[in-house]
Scaffold this active site. Structure first.
Site, PDB file in Angstrom:
ATOM      1  N   ASP A  66       0.815  -1.217   0.000  1.00  0.00           N
ATOM      2  CA  ASP A  66       0.000   0.000   0.000  1.00  0.00           C
ATOM      3  C   ASP A  66       0.845   1.262   0.000  1.00  0.00           C
ATOM      4  O   ASP A  66       2.051   1.206  -0.209  1.00  0.00           O
ATOM      5  CB  ASP A  66      -1.048  -0.012   1.117  1.00  0.00           C
TER       6      ASP A  66
ATOM      7  N   LYS B 130      -4.633   3.499  -1.028  1.00  0.00           N
ATOM      8  CA  LYS B 130      -5.475   4.552  -1.600  1.00  0.00           C
ATOM      9  C   LYS B 130      -4.882   5.055  -2.907  1.00  0.00           C
ATOM     10  O   LYS B 130      -3.678   5.196  -3.035  1.00  0.00           O
ATOM     11  CB  LYS B 130      -5.521   5.746  -0.637  1.00  0.00           C
TER      12      LYS B 130
ATOM     13  N   MET C  46      -1.612   8.759  13.256  1.00  0.00           N
ATOM     14  CA  MET C  46      -2.924   8.968  12.607  1.00  0.00           C
ATOM     15  C   MET C  46      -3.742  10.052  13.302  1.00  0.00           C
ATOM     16  O   MET C  46      -4.956   9.937  13.398  1.00  0.00           O
ATOM     17  CB  MET C  46      -3.731   7.664  12.617  1.00  0.00           C
TER      18      MET C  46
HETATM   19  N1  SAH Z   1       2.469   0.566  11.036  1.00  0.00           N
HETATM   20  C1  SAH Z   1       2.856   1.942  10.899  1.00  0.00           C
HETATM   21  C2  SAH Z   1       1.760   2.873  11.292  1.00  0.00           C
HETATM   22  C3  SAH Z   1       0.561   2.770  10.409  1.00  0.00           C
HETATM   23  S1  SAH Z   1      -0.676   3.917  10.826  1.00  0.00           S
HETATM   24  C4  SAH Z   1       4.132   2.192  11.688  1.00  0.00           C
HETATM   25  O1  SAH Z   1       4.545   1.358  12.492  1.00  0.00           O
HETATM   26  O2  SAH Z   1       4.745   3.231  11.466  1.00  0.00           O
HETATM   27  C5  SAH Z   1      -0.323   5.248   9.741  1.00  0.00           C
HETATM   28  C6  SAH Z   1       0.249   6.393  10.502  1.00  0.00           C
HETATM   29  O3  SAH Z   1       1.617   6.170  10.756  1.00  0.00           O
HETATM   30  C7  SAH Z   1       0.178   7.719   9.806  1.00  0.00           C
HETATM   31  O4  SAH Z   1      -1.073   8.336   9.943  1.00  0.00           O
HETATM   32  C8  SAH Z   1       1.261   8.488  10.535  1.00  0.00           C
HETATM   33  O5  SAH Z   1       0.812   8.921  11.778  1.00  0.00           O
HETATM   34  C9  SAH Z   1       2.289   7.396  10.776  1.00  0.00           C
HETATM   35  N2  SAH Z   1       3.356   7.357   9.765  1.00  0.00           N
HETATM   36  C10 SAH Z   1       3.690   6.325   8.983  1.00  0.00           C
HETATM   37  N3  SAH Z   1       4.769   6.626   8.216  1.00  0.00           N
HETATM   38  C11 SAH Z   1       5.121   7.883   8.533  1.00  0.00           C
HETATM   39  C12 SAH Z   1       6.149   8.766   8.109  1.00  0.00           C
HETATM   40  N4  SAH Z   1       7.044   8.422   7.179  1.00  0.00           N
HETATM   41  N5  SAH Z   1       6.216   9.985   8.665  1.00  0.00           N
HETATM   42  C13 SAH Z   1       5.339  10.363   9.613  1.00  0.00           C
HETATM   43  N6  SAH Z   1       4.337   9.578  10.038  1.00  0.00           N
HETATM   44  C14 SAH Z   1       4.230   8.354   9.518  1.00  0.00           C
END
Ligand code: SAH
Length: 508
Positions: free
Chosen positions: A40, A62, A177
């Site tokens: 994704d 998306k 998020m």
């Molecule tokens: N499994 C992921 C989180 C998924 S939820 C993890 O462990 O990072 C998705 C959220 O992760 C986004 O809304 C944001 O808050 C955060 N996120 C993921 N990648 C990011 C990035 N490169 N920079 C900032 N926030 C990020």
């Protein structure tokens, strides 16, 4: 519960926060073995380059203006993939089990009797703050940290987010998020007793070239974020550790941090330039304008490769020519010694480096990769090998090459045959959405690495963003820019990628 009937294994792999270098070695090995990849939006497109040819790619994230595939359909898809492929990789941003719905996917696989494994990834909850200079724990200021989501599943009518519990928690708090409801959540936390003056930060697109961050306090963060134009995806950090950011923010000190640089080379060749620019902190848009395709006359090419061992000299005009030539060569001959005792000339250091990969050294090569310089070098060194008159030469080049080498060597009475190894054609696919990004977000610097990249970029009819500066790899590319009324702001000294990177840094 059903028995194991599926032949394959599904690997739930964490892709890390963005920088492909933060993928685990185990994850990378499995990606390279995958027969099918389900991915994704948060996974870096660079990881797609690790796939073996023929791997089936299924995007479930998306698309612009469109929704992601619903979770139950993703679960069903993974079960189906396991029945078709030995190795299915499910790639998820960050860590699969940190707000990644990896648990649901694992349960669906388990229920269907599918073998699965989990490869944890670097979570944005930790890497996001780190890339903005914020350690989530620090000896002097906290002994615990809390990670929470600011946005709960749509199926939950009432928020079960434990606002009082989070407000009361000690130590660092990290929210994922949370951007769409940032102001409400911060207000609710303050009402529940969270200190409004405690430092807070938001880091968007952490560990990618588009990274942006702001620091403020819990009370002022929503305004600061709005001012800075920061939105999802971002991590929010609350705690005294945020105060360390000015001292520990190593990323924004990189020389090209905050600069958006366009790379117009072919997809296959872009990575060297792109990764050097990324290491310097640039936000790279890879916008391949050209693609290297088979020559129009494939039979003629194949025949001239077969005949190559009969020549006194082999002359290579570009690294692409070298690659294409040897691909064809090894389709016919098994042993490099079949090439015979020919002398070898290369138009410049990049082409010579490509030849070296086949264990071949060059006899003639100018420092500047320009046809005229190669001819001058032949004239200068002529005595060493008895000149070029009556000598047979095979000139390996692309369909669009200038005729200088041929004409000048013929003038010197050499017997020159041509080996047209490839055709440079416009790249029409924009799978990564690079053209849209350039149109919408603009760029600070655009790099051109050959005349064809200039011509094809112009053919795409994309607007050159306002104030965007131009870096050219050398005089021939610069001359082509002039045909379009453009003048580069800088030209690389050496006509090599490292030299172009150095030039881009000077433009900063
Ligand atoms: N499994 C992921 C989180 C998924 S939820 C993890 O462990 O990072 C998705 C959220 O992760 C986004 O809304 C944001 O808050 C955060 N996120 C993921 N990648 C990011 C990035 N490169 N920079 C900032 N926030 C990020």
């Amino acid at each position: 519960m059903s028995k194991i009937v599926n032949k394959g294994t599904v690997y739930l792999i964490g892709a890390g926060p963005g920088d492909p270098g933060l993928m685990t070695l185990k994850g990378r090995d499995l990606i390279a073995q995958a027969d099918c990849l389900v991915y994704d939006a948060l996974a870096s497109p660079a990881m797609l380059a690790w796939l073996k040819p023929g791997c089936v790619k299924i995007y479930v994230g998306k698309r612009a203006g469109d929704h992601a595939l619903p979770q139950d359909e993703i679960n069903a898809l993974l079960v189906k993939c396991a029945s078709q492929y030995d190795c299915t990789v499910r790639l998820k941003g960050g860590d699969p089990y940190v707000f990644g719905r990896g648990g649901e996917e694992a349960m669906a696989l388990q229920a269907a009797g599918v073998r699965f494994e989990v490869v944890p990834g670097v979570s944005s909850a930790i890497a996001g703050p780190a890339y903005a200079g914020i350690p989530v724990t620090h000896r002097d200021c906290c002994t615990q940290f809390t990670v929470f989501t600011g946005h709960e599943g749509a199926h939950k009518a009432e928020s079960t987010l434990d606002i009082p519990g989070i407000a009361a928690a000690k130590g660092t708090k990290v929210m994922l998020m949370g951007m769409s409801r940032l102001r409400e959540t911060m207000n609710a936390l303050v009402e529940a007793g969270q200190g409004a003056d405690v430092p807070a930060a938001a880091v968007q697109w952490a560990a990618t070239g588009r990274q942006k961050s702001v620091t403020a306090t819990v009370g002022t963060l929503a305004d600061a974020v709005a001012d800075a134009g920061i939105s999802s995806p971002a991590v929010v950090v609350i705690g005294e550790v945020v105060a360390l950011a000015p001292m520990l923010d190593w990323r924004s000190k990189l020389p090209l941090y905050g600069k958006r640089v366009v790379v117009t080379r072919t997809r296959e060749q872009a990575s060297e330039l792109s990764s050097k620019l990324e290491q310097l902190g640039a936000d790279v848009i890879e916008l391949p304008t050209i693609r290297i395709a088979d020559p129009t006359d494939k039979r003629d090419f194949a025949e001239s490769v077969v005949d190559a061992p009969h020549y006194d000299w082999l002359i290579f005009s570009s690294p692409n020519g070298v690659r294409r030539f040897f691909q064809a060569f090894f389709a016919v001959y098994e042993d490099i010694r079949e090439i015979g005792g020919a002398r070898i000339a290369a138009v410049g250091p990049g082409t010579a480096a490509e030849l070296k990969k086949y264990g071949l050294m060059v006899d003639v090569m100018p420092q500047k990769a320009v046809a005229e310089e190669l001819i001058a070098e032949f004239d200068r060194k002529g005595d060493e090998f008895g000149g070029v008159a009556n000598v047979t030469m095979l000139w390996v080049h692309g369909e669009q090459a200038r005729r200088v080498i041929y004409d000048e060597l013929m003038k010197r009475q050499a017997i020159v045959d041509e080996c047209v190894a490839y055709n440079t054609v416009p790249e029409t696919e924009d799978t990564a959405g690079a053209q849209t990004r350039l149109r919408e977000e603009g760029a600070d610097i655009i790099t051109f690495t050959s005349s064809s990249t200039v011509r094809q970029f112009m053919a795409l009819n994309l607007p050159l963003p306002r104030g965007c500066r131009i870096a050219s790899i050398g005089p021939v590319t610069t001359a082509t820019l002039a045909e379009f009324g453009l003048k580069p702001d800088i030209e690389a000294e050496m006509h090599t990628i490292p030299s172009l990177v150095a030039a881009v840094q000077k433009l900063k």
